[in-house]
Design an enzyme around this catalytic site. Sequence first.
Site, mmCIF file in Angstrom:
data_model
loop_
_atom_site.group_PDB
_atom_site.id
_atom_site.type_symbol
_atom_site.label_atom_id
_atom_site.label_comp_id
_atom_site.label_asym_id
_atom_site.label_seq_id
_atom_site.Cartn_x
_atom_site.Cartn_y
_atom_site.Cartn_z
ATOM 1 N N SER A 63 1.427 -5.756 3.615
ATOM 2 C CA SER A 63 0.395 -5.276 2.711
ATOM 3 C C SER A 63 0.665 -5.738 1.298
ATOM 4 O O SER A 63 1.829 -5.908 0.890
ATOM 5 C CB SER A 63 0.408 -3.747 2.758
ATOM 6 O OG SER A 63 -0.309 -3.223 1.677
ATOM 7 N N TYR A 113 4.990 5.111 2.748
ATOM 8 C CA TYR A 113 4.230 4.111 3.514
ATOM 9 C C TYR A 113 4.522 2.707 2.983
ATOM 10 O O TYR A 113 4.874 1.803 3.742
ATOM 11 C CB TYR A 113 2.717 4.394 3.437
ATOM 12 C CG TYR A 113 1.907 3.173 3.773
ATOM 13 C CD1 TYR A 113 1.785 2.758 5.101
ATOM 14 C CD2 TYR A 113 1.319 2.386 2.775
ATOM 15 C CE1 TYR A 113 1.091 1.595 5.411
ATOM 16 C CE2 TYR A 113 0.630 1.237 3.076
ATOM 17 C CZ TYR A 113 0.514 0.841 4.387
ATOM 18 O OH TYR A 113 -0.155 -0.313 4.696
ATOM 19 N N PHE A 134 -4.821 -7.784 1.767
ATOM 20 C CA PHE A 134 -5.435 -7.103 0.631
ATOM 21 C C PHE A 134 -6.352 -6.005 1.214
ATOM 22 O O PHE A 134 -5.887 -5.284 2.087
ATOM 23 C CB PHE A 134 -6.050 -8.139 -0.329
ATOM 24 C CG PHE A 134 -4.927 -8.792 -1.118
ATOM 25 C CD1 PHE A 134 -3.981 -9.603 -0.481
ATOM 26 C CD2 PHE A 134 -4.737 -8.503 -2.446
ATOM 27 C CE1 PHE A 134 -2.876 -10.125 -1.167
ATOM 28 C CE2 PHE A 134 -3.647 -9.025 -3.149
ATOM 29 C CZ PHE A 134 -2.728 -9.829 -2.512
ATOM 30 N N LYS A 155 6.594 -0.860 4.643
ATOM 31 C CA LYS A 155 6.172 -2.271 4.722
ATOM 32 C C LYS A 155 7.258 -3.180 4.120
ATOM 33 O O LYS A 155 7.583 -4.232 4.662
ATOM 34 C CB LYS A 155 4.833 -2.473 4.009
ATOM 35 C CG LYS A 155 3.661 -1.808 4.724
ATOM 36 C CD LYS A 155 3.409 -2.403 6.104
ATOM 37 C CE LYS A 155 2.442 -1.615 6.938
ATOM 38 N NZ LYS A 155 2.375 -2.004 8.355
#
Length: 353
Positions: free
Chosen positions: A126, A151, A180, A155
């Site tokens: 992300s 979160y 994105f 990633k």
Amino acid sequence: MQKTILVTGGLGFIGSHTVVALQEAGYEVVIVDNLSNSFAFVLDGIRAITGILPRFYEGDCNDRDFMQQVFSKEKVEGVIHFAAYKAVGESVAHPLKYYHNNLVSLIVLLELMQQYGVANLVFSSSCTVYGQPEHLPVDESAPILPAQSPYGNTKQVCEEIIRDSVQAGMPVKALALRYFNPIGAHPSAHIGELPIGVPNNLVPYITQTAAGIRPELSIFGKDYNTPDGTCIRDFIHVMDLAEAHVKALDYLLRQDAPSLYDYVNIGTGKGHSVLEVVQTFEQVNGIKLPYKFAPRRPGDVEQIYAKADKAKQMLGWQARRSLDEALRDAWQWQKALKEKGILEKMQKAEANS
Ligand code: UDP
């Protein structure tokens, strides 16, 4: 001979669109999904588009025995790993739930890939890894900033787990795709986003407001340092994003090196403000949207959009669909939810679970 690709989280929003794109590119798809944030009837939507029902294993990626069975039954040549929790706010309230689910599933997958000699991995990352970048558009050389939420941290750590495994000589070729903001739906309106409860994301909130499910949209913040004062994001049509996964897999399969790790931005390269999205939605769909301005949402970055040149050079991919198209498709999907009785199917599935 068709190559078999394992898609974890293949019934979710990005996963299901990627399954369609993979099937259309001639790959055979096997889905693993635990239905924690998705529904088995999504399989019907996939079949309605491609005519092919993917093989589906219901279960948890953290469950090693279950995953081992899948790897032993299927001759997998590549894995696309979507399965993960993704709600920023929930991750702040329940960090262990997020770290456990998102990290353990990747570790189990990597171990099984090694055990079964599966060499190719595409990982869902992300643009949150960049935080608020100093320079825009942000390219892949930008520093990774401390994550704003558990979160976001999952990633970052997942990227590091893959990088370190490759550096240590694990025979895996891996690409992390830094997404994105995916929006829209398949133009057939057979599949799309299925948010459970009040949507966190902008576009599902807009479509639900247009459908009368929510009384009005709140635009979070109007005093940002942007031309119209609202935040700027790189909104990408989910089918463009889905096709990026196919290109990523094609790329990995072409590489002779036994092991590699790289990361690529997957965005359009263009930034649009939240207000522009609202106005474009109104314009392309001929709908007046009730909205108000509300305070800033904690944790939001002011603006971010991608430099997408690496994806073009490396994968031969670039986004082709416009914001207009994405917002039209999102609205067609919202209408289909009612017309095709999908909302009732969701309620039934939830009642049975
Ligand atoms: N947003 C908003 N109202 C909403 C949902 C989102 O104004 O009901 C804004 C949010 O503050 C951000 C942008 O829309 O500036 C995109 O938010 P989203 O949650 O869709 O994606 P994010 O960029 O946070 O991953």
